[in-house]
Design an enzyme around this catalytic site. Sequence first.
Site, PDB file in Angstrom:
ATOM      1  N   GLY A 253      56.611  51.949  21.964  1.00 20.54           N
ATOM      2  CA  GLY A 253      55.793  52.976  21.817  1.00 20.54           C
ATOM      3  C   GLY A 253      54.259  52.586  21.550  1.00 20.54           C
ATOM      4  N   GLU A 295      61.369  46.899  21.393  1.00 23.37           N
ATOM      5  CA  GLU A 295      61.258  46.976  22.694  1.00 23.37           C
ATOM      6  C   GLU A 295      60.040  47.786  23.330  1.00 23.37           C
ATOM      7  OE1 GLU A 295      65.227  48.573  23.572  1.00 23.37           O
ATOM      8  OE2 GLU A 295      64.371  50.720  23.073  1.00 23.37           O
ATOM      9  N   PRO A 296      59.020  47.169  23.187  1.00 25.73           N
ATOM     10  CA  PRO A 296      57.727  47.566  23.820  1.00 25.73           C
ATOM     11  C   PRO A 296      57.611  47.259  25.446  1.00 25.73           C
ATOM     12  CG  PRO A 296      57.253  45.477  22.955  1.00 25.73           C
ATOM     13  CD  PRO A 296      58.789  45.831  22.385  1.00 25.73           C
ATOM     14  N   GLY A 297      56.941  48.203  26.130  1.00 24.96           N
ATOM     15  CA  GLY A 297      56.700  48.266  27.396  1.00 24.96           C
ATOM     16  C   GLY A 297      55.504  48.360  27.896  1.00 24.96           C
ATOM     17  N   ARG A 298      54.822  49.449  27.665  1.00 23.93           N
ATOM     18  CA  ARG A 298      53.274  49.706  27.860  1.00 23.93           C
ATOM     19  C   ARG A 298      52.625  48.698  27.354  1.00 23.93           C
ATOM     20  NH1 ARG A 298      51.041  54.824  29.055  1.00 23.93           N
ATOM     21  NH2 ARG A 298      52.951  55.554  27.951  1.00 23.93           N
ATOM     22  N   TYR A 339      50.275  63.516  33.647  1.00 26.61           N
ATOM     23  CA  TYR A 339      50.170  63.298  32.074  1.00 26.61           C
ATOM     24  C   TYR A 339      48.405  63.733  31.938  1.00 26.61           C
ATOM     25  CZ  TYR A 339      54.031  60.272  31.885  1.00 26.61           C
ATOM     26  OH  TYR A 339      55.403  59.728  31.963  1.00 26.61           O
ATOM     27  N   CYS A 366      47.516  64.392  49.779  1.00 24.55           N
ATOM     28  CA  CYS A 366      47.390  65.921  50.046  1.00 24.55           C
ATOM     29  C   CYS A 366      47.810  66.525  48.743  1.00 24.55           C
ATOM     30  CB  CYS A 366      48.115  65.870  51.086  1.00 24.55           C
ATOM     31  SG  CYS A 366      47.546  65.184  52.693  1.00 24.55           S
ATOM     32  N   TYR A 395      53.524  51.847  34.060  1.00 25.53           N
ATOM     33  CA  TYR A 395      53.792  53.139  34.683  1.00 25.53           C
ATOM     34  C   TYR A 395      52.936  53.466  35.935  1.00 25.53           C
ATOM     35  CZ  TYR A 395      56.059  53.284  30.164  1.00 25.53           C
ATOM     36  OH  TYR A 395      57.537  52.841  29.168  1.00 25.53           O
TER      37      TYR A 395
HETATM   38  C1  LIG Z   1      60.107  54.024  27.315  1.00 29.33           C
HETATM   39  C2  LIG Z   1      61.016  53.073  26.264  1.00 29.33           C
HETATM   40  C3  LIG Z   1      60.458  52.184  25.715  1.00 29.33           C
HETATM   41  C4  LIG Z   1      59.114  51.561  26.138  1.00 29.33           C
HETATM   42  O1  LIG Z   1      58.108  52.442  25.521  1.00 29.33           O
HETATM   43  P1  LIG Z   1      56.638  52.064  25.668  1.00 29.33           P
HETATM   44  O2  LIG Z   1      56.045  53.139  25.268  1.00 29.33           O
HETATM   45  O3  LIG Z   1      56.271  51.560  27.010  1.00 29.33           O
HETATM   46  O4  LIG Z   1      56.478  50.865  24.940  1.00 29.33           O
HETATM   47  C5  LIG Z   1      61.116  51.510  24.762  1.00 29.33           C
HETATM   48  N1  LIG Z   1      62.608  52.084  24.564  1.00 29.33           N
HETATM   49  C6  LIG Z   1      63.167  53.123  25.182  1.00 29.33           C
HETATM   50  C7  LIG Z   1      64.373  53.602  24.851  1.00 29.33           C
HETATM   51  C8  LIG Z   1      62.299  53.876  26.059  1.00 29.33           C
HETATM   52  O5  LIG Z   1      62.852  54.628  26.418  1.00 29.33           O
END
Ligand SMILES: *Cc1c(COP(=O)(O)O)cnc(C)c1O
Length: 446
Positions: A253, A295-298, A339, A366, A395
Amino acid sequence: MPNSTNQFIRPLTTKINDNGNLSIGGCDLTELADKYGTPLYVIDEHTLRSICRDYKKAFSGYEKINMLYASKALCSLATSKIISDEGFGFDVVSGGEIYTVYKAGSDMKKVLFNGNNKSVDEINLALKLGVGRFSVDNFFELSLLNVLAQSRNKTVDILLRVTPGIECHTHEYIQTGNLDSKFGFDLSQTDRAVDLIVTAYKNLNLRGVHAHIGSQIFETKVFEDEVDILIGEITRINNKYGLNLDEINLGGGLGVKYIESDNPPSTFDIAEIIINTINKSAEKYKTELPTIYIEPGRSIISTAGVTLYTMGTSKQVPNGKKYFAVDGGMADNARPAMYQAEYSAVLANKPEIPTSQNVTIAGRFCESGDILIKSISLPEIDEGDILCVFNTGAYNYSMASNYNRIEKSAMVLVNNSQSDIIIYRESLDDLISHDVVPDRLRDNVE
Ligand SMILES: *Cc1c(COP(=O)(O)O)cnc(C)c1O
């Protein structure tokens, strides 16, 4: 607190080179556009490794920490290999992500399978490949997973996905931790889940709880609340059931800086707040220090990525906006249309020329909503100029589509003046490779 990589708009290696062009990872962006075509995703290896190292350093004061990367932000073999080499495990949400991180050579014990509607095939694949943890989302899945684990004579380690009831101020679609969410058990339902696990589901081994409160978060207080609620919850369960749960997964997050006015906290701020709260809450609830997962993604992949586009046609609305169209748009970056996401960009071949006009960057797809950037100041624009949009690592590719039957873009990895293709551009034949015309529709069929 020192800055961390997620607090920059541009990849750390972004420079203006001797030709007066923008370069990343020592590679001239106009040369990359020329060599690989556009739209082109570019990932800067140095920036990606830097943010991984920021996280490791930030949490180095807490021994029982496990870092997972949320694959859904961007999942490819090469990026998975780099992130795995940096010591991260993976949060995955599909058979495709499981297969990708497996093929990238990741340690499957450090993989957590998460998702609100996992299929039987996906669960079986995860069991077969030895995925280390399942985050179980609902009652149906508890029972299904137990049956599938039993049929393989396996006991699987699980976490319960819960909704801790925390509201955070981010876009409604990317909030997930509030009570009215499609994800996870309400805290009033966890007792029934634990009852079932303890009495009936002998092939499930409950280790702790998991939450994810939202995405693109700039507030730090929500992480404090989350840590306290989750430690409180495992303590309550342990006391009531005589169990020994010791894992909490805080999800991801942390936000990134898409535009100047974005002000995300650093990984160092977040880590300090999380660690302090763990210590305080463990004392308050009189419990041992838990094992933590993040568990960071972004925030891992976003800043490392940019997208290159070629400028095409333009349109001046009489007494209105000036539109410039690029050769990509919502199929390679769905976020503005989904978004209202905002981005920063520059012309890679004119990075030093002063801006002189306010324009709208339109996509080529389009849909009237296919606007990449609503308003941006740029210099005079010529057809053929290369637009570099920053912070597209997360994303973008992972949400890409073939809308309008357009080939998905290529991705290159840059580092030390070298560029390597890591995802090929799709070809026209790729586009029709899964199509079939039934015999009865063919001409000349008897
Ligand atoms: C999407 C998600 C993440 C990653 O979120 P980011 O905002 O990209 O860091 C981590 N854990 C869970 C369960 C998610 O659904």
